[in-house]
Structure formats: C-alpha cells, structure tokens
Design an enzyme around this catalytic site. Structure first.
Site, short mmCIF file in Angstrom:
data_model
loop_
_atom_site.label_atom_id
_atom_site.label_comp_id
_atom_site.label_asym_id
_atom_site.label_seq_id
_atom_site.Cartn_x
_atom_site.Cartn_y
_atom_site.Cartn_z
N TYR B 450 0.81 -1.24 0.00
CA TYR B 450 0.00 0.00 0.00
C TYR B 450 0.84 1.28 0.00
O TYR B 450 2.04 1.23 0.11
CB TYR B 450 -1.08 -0.02 1.08
N GLU B 451 0.18 2.39 -0.19
CA GLU B 451 0.84 3.70 -0.41
C GLU B 451 1.82 3.65 -1.58
O GLU B 451 2.89 4.25 -1.53
CB GLU B 451 1.57 4.17 0.86
N GLY B 452 1.44 2.96 -2.64
CA GLY B 452 2.34 2.78 -3.78
C GLY B 452 3.17 1.54 -3.57
O GLY B 452 3.98 1.50 -2.64
#
Lengths: 600, 600
Positions: B450-452
C-alpha cells in the site's frame, strides 16, 4: 481450473534430471516414456479437478478438534478415498505389498502436482510414505505382514513422532520412554508435539512411528529406539481392534496448513479403561538404533518437503501470471502481442517491473524443481545399481545425500520468496484472503522449518555432505556441470547472451567456497565453516539452478530465454554469497557479543 | 514487557540522521537533546505498557463489521483516547491548531515505537496525519477552522480515499465523480475500495479525503480533484451533526492487520433519508489539482509506512533474540558468557547459524532505520530553511524526495524478510499463532503493497528522483557518503575488518548503476531503465545501510561490530545487483514472450 505445469515437470524429470538417460541405460525396466507422460497427465488432471477445489475450504474450516478427535474439512475424506483408490499413495511403494515401484523420480513429480493443488492435503501421505520406507527397510517380517500393505495402499496412514517440548532440532534431549514387555512388544510413555496428521478421520487406523528410550539405553542420540504404535491394535484378522493408549491432546492454531492437524500426542496416559497404562508398540530395527531408522524416513521426507516448496512456488507463479495477464493498470511501452490495451491500459504483465517479478518467480521455481528431481533420480539410480554395481550405487547415493539438503532448503526458501512475490503481483488483492495468494505464503512458511530447519539442512550440507568420499562426491557433480558449461560455450548463440560467462563465474564461486569450507573442516575450524552454511547452501542452489536450466536450454531452444534471465539476473548473487562464506565468519564472531550481552 | 529499542532509535536519529547537527546549526529552536530523549523515553513506555498488550487481542478479534458499522477490538477505544490525550497524535502538527511541531524526525522515531507495539493501531493515526498535512498546505481557511484542530488532536480521524476497483496504481482510471452545488460545496458519488480505517468507533467523526472527477474535468490524472467528506456534517458549533451520504459497505478479510478495518466505501448512494443522494464535500486545493494535494499526503504517508516496516522489523528481532537466548538445543562450541550450558544444551543464540540470522535481522533493521530517519530529518531541514534560504530548502527537499521511495520500499521489504526470519528462529513455535512471530509477518506483508507498491517506489526512484537537478541531488548524497568512507579509511582499525574496502566497493557499484540508469533515461530508453528499478532500489538501500551504519560506528565504538557484520555479510550483494541493473534488461525483454504466450 489451474493445471500444474505438467510440461515443465515432464521435461525437467526426463531431460534435466536424466530420467530418459537412465531409462536408456536400462536402469528402470518397468518405466518407459509413454508411461511417464501418462502418469503425469493423469496426476495433473486429478490434482486440478479433484484436489485443488477442496484446498480453500480446507483452509477456511481447518481441522477441527473436539474430545480427542479431529474432524477433517468437508469433502476431504472422499477426496482421500478417491486419491488412494486411484493408486496414487502406492506409486513408489514395494510391489510385494501392492506398490507400483515407479520410483522416487516419478513420485517427486506427482508430489509436486499434489502440492500445487493442496499442500495441506499432500502432507499427510508424505508421512505415510516415510513410514513405508522405514518399515520396508528396518521392520520385522511380522510387522510388515500386518502393516505394509495397508500403508502402501493408504488404507491406513502413518506419522512421525519425534519432537518433544525440550527436543526439537536436538533429539539427544528426547525423554519419551519405552518398557519391554514379555511378548516382545513394548509400552511407550511420553508427550510428543507438532505431530502432523497425528489424529484425523481420513482412515480407520493411524500408524505412529515413535522415538523413545529404553530404561537401560545410553544417553544421547545413541540411546533412541524407534517403535511402531498403532492407534488401534490390529486383531487376528488384521482389522483395527482394541484402542491403544495413545491420544491426541490438542491441535495447534497455526499460521497456515489449517487443514493439516498438528497434534500434541500423549502416549501411555492410561486412557484405555481396564488396561494398564502404556501405549503398546513394537520395535522397528534394533534397540538404540532408532535414529538410523528415523533417517530413512527423514531423507525421503526432506526431499518431499522440497517438493512441497516447488509445488507451492508453482501454484503462486501460475496464480500471479494469470492475474497479471488480466489486470490492467497504466500504459506500458511494450504491449503484449494479442493483448491490446483496453481503455488505454495495459495488462500489468507488460510492465517491466512486473515482468521481472514473474520471471524471478519462474526462474527460482524451475531451478528448485531441477535440483529436487535430480536428487530424486539419483536416489532411483542408487537403488537400481543396488548390489550389482556397488560402486555406482555408492556414487549415486552420495549424490542423493549431497542434493537432499539443497532440495529441501533451497526449494522451501524459494517457496516463501515466490509466494511472497505472488502476493505482491496481486497488489492489494493479494492481501485479501479470498484471492488465495496469501494462503500460499501461509502454507509455505512451515516448509523451511519442519523435517529439519533449513539452518540444519545447511549445516548438514557443510558438515556431512560436501566432505563425502574426501570431497570426491561434490567434485564429481561440479565436473558434470563443467561439461554442461563446456557444451554451452561451444553452442554459445546470441540468444544465450552472457549466460555462459556468468554460469562459469558462479561455478567458480561455488568451487572456491567449497574448497574454503573443506579446508576449514580439515583444520578443525567447524565453527568457522558453519558460520557460512546458510549462504553456502543458497550459493549451491543458485548455481545448480542456473546450470541445470542451461542443460535444459541446450536441449530445448524454447527454454533459452528463461535460462538467460536466471543467469543474468539471479545467478550474479553468487559473487556476494561466496564473499560472505569465505570472509564473513570473523565478523560474525566479533558481533556475537551483541547478541548475548544482557543490555545493549 | 518488550520495550522498543529506544537507545538505538535515539542514537540513529541524533547521530546518524543528523538531528544533533541540525540542532547545533540552530535549525530547530524548539528542540533540544533532553527533550528529544524525554519524548522518546515516554513514547517507549506508552508503547510497551499500554499499546503492545492490546495488539494480540486486536489480531484475534479483528475489526468487526455489522450493518454499516465497525466495532474495534476490546480496549482499543480507551487506548486511542489515552494515546491522543497524551498528545501523541499532535506531535508534528501545526502549533496554530494545537500541534507540537516537534518535526518529522521525532514523529518518525515515535512512530517506530507505535509500530513496534501494534502496527494495526499505529496505522489509523498515520492517515489522520496525512489529512492534516494536506489540509494545512492546501485547505481553505474555512475548512482549517472547522477540521484542523480536531484532526491534529486526534479527536477526529482522517482517511485517504484513492483506490477504486479499476484504479489502483493507475489513478488515471479513477471514476468517482463530484458535482458542484450552489454553496461552494460538492456532491460526491462513487465506490472506493481498500479504505484503511474508513469506518470505526474510535472517534465520533471521520474525515474522508476523497479523489473524484468534476463533470468537465480533463481525462487522466489532470482531471482529478481532492475533496473533504466528513462522515457527519459539522453543525454550527463544529460538533458532528447530520449524517453524510457515505457508508461502509463491507470490510476485507485479510492476511494481517485484522484490527485495521479495510473498507469498501460508498459515496452518494442515497443512504440519508429525506436527502437527495450525494455525499457532501468541500474542495481541497484547486479543481483538477487533486493529485498534487494527494501527493502531499502520500509522501509523508510513504515515509511513515517505511516506519511501519522498521517498527515491525524491530519487534521481530526483539522477539527472536529473546527466544534465542532462552531456548536451548544442541551443544555450541561458543558458549555465551554468563549463559552456561544447562543439561549440556546451549541457548540457540550460541549456534553460528542462529547468530547469523539474528545479526542479519538487526543489520537490515538498523540500516532501514538510518535511511528512514535520514529522510525524515531532510524533510525537517527543508522546512526549517524554508523561504529564508531557498537553495538549501530545495537541496534538502530533493534529498527527502530521493530518500522517500527508498525509506518506504527498502524498510518494508526488510520488514517482510526480518519477520520471516523471526519466525524461523522460533522453529516450529514460530508457526504457531500464539507465539506472535507469525502475526508480525502477516502484518508486514501489506506494507510493500500500500501507499504505492514497492515496484512503484522503485520506478519513482529511477524515473523521477535520481534525475533531480540533473543528477546533482543524488551526486551530493554520494559525495557525503564518500566523506564518511574517507574518515573510515583514516580510522580503519582492525575491528572494522574489511568494512572500508567493501563499502567503497558498494558505493562504486551504486554509482555505476546510477550513471547507467541516468544514461538510459537521457537516451530515452525508459523501458531499459525501469527493468532494473527494483534491484537498483535494493542496491541503494544496502549501500545506504552500510555507509550510515559506518557513520554510526565512527561515532560509537560499540557499533563497530554490527557495522562490520553488515559490510562483510550483507553489503556484498551489491555486486550482483549492479550487474543485474546494468545488464539484466536485455534478458528481461528476451524472456517477455514467455509471459504473454497463450500456451508455453
């Protein structure tokens, strides 16, 4: 319906691990190419159609424990019945007791498929096969007559009862005890933990193989004996009769393999009303020689745990590849042929970073398979040469001994790595259990631990295996690899890129590290050698992977590209690993105080 | 009660990441050494005494969903109340709205402790802080007045609503839509998935930051706007008033972070009786400029996800070390001082292979921490120089930009690796959930996603960060590292072993790989550059780890041994990584057909 990679499996077994060559030498008169292919096709079908659909439900329901009994997941009993009815449990068992004697190579190949479909299911029979091996080699005729046919067919299942709370990797600390009875049987007492398939409802009887000490046994591992302890004592007709004094106390709540009951077993707690306490058992092999018998089980089991690793890695790759071909995000420069961008988005397989991830998964998996199958065929060759050619038999047995720890540890490390990458390819969806990618990692994580942790495997490789016959066994393998590399250099087409140079460098790294370790062992510097054991095993596995994939690529042009990817992207790790093996020990010793200091 | 490694944290922040140096330069007038130490000690105590005991129950109970509501695990509401009452949510928030403005460095340091204790708990406030950042930089005064104080204190929590089923890594595909209303507010419609803490009962209101498109917006990422959508519309007094048309549809069943509700959110489904459909929201920043505002949140969030990685790795190391000191198996040559063999068995920490595993865990963890804190202090330096010295501000902002993807991806990869090794050190017990080691791996596995995803981070590093200011930003960092290495060469005592030579070689590898990638980008060969992105990020992270640990070792002789272990055992991987970066792309392209062919 995801199919196991049956073409890759057949090719690796026949052309890389050398089953074809051995068949041509006439070593396996009962085998021929058509039969091999037919068996593999049939196994792939059963795995995909019957077994795989029950894996998710097995994970969700898990094995359920109540009142000393374990209920297996819905559908598993029928699955097991049909699987044994298909003869799959008997594939490598002795013909005298109903087995098909198709060999370890083929057994490993079909095992990969079961593990591709449902590793927690495949795990149970793995232990039965271990019991068959131990009983075949070390059991008395009387025991064989009662138990072997049923274990070979799978009518009954077997277990391995080794671990106790204080005795895991170190079996010298084992405390379970056995008392002699008048009738040549024994009474067994003690607690065993982490007993896989120790209790379940798949079969009407369960045959426990149990390590315990006799009252007058020497201390340590030379005082351990192996006993056969059935859940139900067979009656005159051989059918399950009276309950024995062995019970399942509880099962573990685990990260993965939920459907595989991991049991705490109690022997001799006086659980049978009207009987004196003590589980009735019979000796396998000689008193105090149980460890040798146990290793008969263990060696086979270690290879088969390696197959768990390969099967899980396969499954993770197949699942990730299928997702990466479907899922569209972003615009890639490279558009897959026949996979036009829709709505301007490319399938993620077209992005170089995803492609690298998938090729890494496949490269590691195929390499691990080549190692494991080479080990399996070496076992078959050793057996085939048997007493007719003891030198060759010894040669191949040493090869099998050498490759067993690599097959176990490299494959299972790869399984964890590949399963983790498989989650990653799925993005957020990989973290959601319904997808099934996470389940593969949860199941994989036990494989580096059981049947001897991968640390123990690495120590085994360094301390006991590379020194076989004064280093000749390992030198013979390297010489074989050099031949492959020579052919590669001769055939060095542009498609191979820098493969030849890089594989030569890797083998040089491995040889240098091997020489260094053998030197340490000769000089009595065991500690120094063992400090490098884990990176050495990885170095061994990567080099073996690269060279055996090259052997395959030389035989099949369609396999050049993956071989090159592995050589140019994964194998270069060997340089750093060699450096760590030959010069990392001093810093390990220097930093050791950090770990034991009371406060840092 | 396991305490976070407060000494290592303080040392790394002050001496390696350079907080002390910055304080001496007068950049942070509100900070001084005593305050830093006091804050860290207090956070460590709260984390160990209050937070950590509730982590296991959070995992077991999980967040529970029913009828659109999420009930958090027992004790979590009180924990959150006490944690915010202690001022911890406000540590880096703006003073104007009740924040303590202690800086990102200190925020990262305490964040490591929360994640050490309970990553699923720490995850919620991480998103609130992101909302605070976005609102502070881009929000209107009116919005700030209503929301900021409550978000800074933690009275309300924030969320980030980006992902949709067809739009994950590729936000251009986003479909949620916003309609203008007469009163400068908007109505939002759409479905968002994977919304962390999208619904819960910790706070009486939840402030969603939502990406959506206006009807006349351009296609792609330049047509995305950011909106603030509260769960309850604040009334005149600012208290939660009428329900807004946003509901949680369901939560995911995940591999880990069970206590963190991962929600599917529905906006504008007409769920408020008597109201027309559409969730009421307000624009943050300008129309169609939402991506820039979102990246304000994202950059901070990426660093803080890196801290999740460090915190989990810490916890895994501490747990494994404690076990390895207690658990006895086998006889080691080296007996730990003060840890005499009992019953002939040594604590397993005394075995070289276990020691290697533990030192690998600690080395990777300490390296990841040094990178993440260096990124955090760079952010603080950029802010402190601000407009008074724009050149310096830009210099440090570019440093922060450069290190953010490494801090996110390297730390989270390390977390998975270290958590997996932590299970391994526990042997069979590591696979049993009660031990807690497996939970750390389950929680860790989301952090690279997550978050890229870490693949996206690697692409960001290669495609956007190393080329900043024509390569000067990365060159400046390498020059700084060369200075450290020069001092190391001058001070090269025997205790450092081959550290200096190996770190110099690693930096040479990194520089060569960087030059190669910059050359590719200049030549327009983006595909070739991106093919090497992931191994390049690992190469960057390992080199940074080694050199920053050397900086620490030069300042504290007690840190030489670990630095040497890292240099001699982990850093040598850079040679292979460099090779992969500079010559792996061709084979990746050649093997690509394997992935897209219909049948292999």
């Amino acid at each position: 319906m995801p199919q196991p990679p049956v073409k890759d499996i057949a090719f690796t077994l026949r052309r890389i691990a050398g089953l074809d060559a051995a068949m041509e030498e006439g070593l396996f008169p009962d085998l021929e190419a058509d039969l091999v292919e037919a068996v593999l096709e049939e196994a792939a079908r059963f795995a995909a159609e019957r077994m795989q659909p029950l894996d998710a439900i097995g994970d969700q329901q898990g094995a359920r424990f109540a009142n000393g009994s374990v209920t297996m997941p819905d559908g598993w009993k029928a699955l097991y019945r049909d699987w044994t009815a298909g003869g799959w449990n008997a594939i490598a068992g002795p013909a005298e007791f109903g087995g098909q004697e198709l060999g370890t190579g083929l057994a490993a190949a079909v095992s990969e498929m079961w593990n591709h479909a449902s590793m927690p299911f495949a795990l149970g029979p793995l232990l039965t096969i271990g019991a068959v091996e131990a009983l075949t080699k070390h059991g008395s005729d009387a025991l064989k007559q009662v138990y072997l046919e049923k274990l070979v067919s799978g009518e009954w299942m077997g277990t391995m009862n080794l671990t106790e709370p204080q005795a895991g990797s170190d079996l010298a600390a084992l405390r379970s005890r056995a008392e002699r009875r008048d009738d040549s049987s024994y009474r067994i007492f003690g607690q065993k933990i982490y007993i896989t398939y120790g209790e379940h409802d798949l079969t009407e009887n369960i045959v426990h193989l149990v390590l315990a000490r006799l009252p007058d046994a020497p201390a340590g591992v030379k005082g351990i004996s192996l006993f056969l302890v059935p859940k139900f004592l067979p009656d005159e007709s051989g059918a399950p009769g009276k309950r024995n004094d062995v019970v399942c106390h509880s099962i573990e709540h685990k990260l993965g393999i939920h459907a595989s009951p991991t049991c705490t077993m109690l022997f001799g707690e006086g659980t049978v009303e009207g009987e004196e306490p003590g589980a009735i058992g019979w000796l396998i092999g000689e008193e105090n020689r149980g460890l040798a018998c146990m290793f008969t089980m263990m060696n086979n089991a270690r290879l088969m745990v390696g197959m768990e690793g390969v099967g899980i890695a396969d499954a993770a790759y197949d699942k990730a590849l299928a997702y990466a071909r479907e899922r569209r995000q972003g615009k890639a420069t490279r558009l897959a042929p026949g996979a036009e961008a829709s709505g301007g988005m490319s399938p993620i397989v077209a992005h170089p970073d995803i492609a690298r991830t998938l090729l890494t998964m496949k490269g590691l998996t195929d390499g691990a398979r080549a190692i494991a199958f080479s080990c399996a065929v070496a076992i078959d060759r050793a057996r085939a040469h048997g007493e007719s050619d003891p030198d060759k038999a010894r040669f191949w047995q040493e090869r099998a001994n050498l490759l067993t720890p690599v097959a176990k540890a490299f494959s299972t490390d790869v399984a964890c790595e590949v399963a983790s990458l498989g989650i990653h390819v799925h993005g957020g969806m990989g973290f959601v259990e319904e997808t099934g990618a996470a389940r593969l990692l949860r199941n994989a994580r036990i494989t580096p631990i059981y049947e001897g942790t991968n640390g123990i495997q690495a120590i085994d490789l360094v301390a006991r295996k590379i020194g076989q016959s004064g280093g000749e066994a390992v030198a013979a393998l390297f010489a074989e690899w050099r031949e492959t590399l020579s052919e590669l250099s001769r055939r060095n087409t542009a498609e191979f890129g820098e493969t030849a140079a890089l594989l030569n460098a890797a083998l040089a790294d491995l040889e240098a590290a091997t020489d260094y370790l053998l030197g340490c062992l000769e000089a009595g510097e065991t500690e120094t050698a063992l400090a490098g054991a884990t990176p050495y095993l990885r170095l061994f596995g990567l080099t073996a992977s690269g060279i055996w994939l090259a052997k395959g690529a030389l035989a099949d042009p369609g396999r050049v590209a993956l071989c090159r990817f592995v050589a140019e992207n994964l194998v270069p790790e060997t340089a750093g690993l060699k450096r760590t093996v030959v010069s990392g020990a001093a810093s390990l010793a220097a930093a050791h105080d950090l770990l034991v200091a009371e406060a840092m």
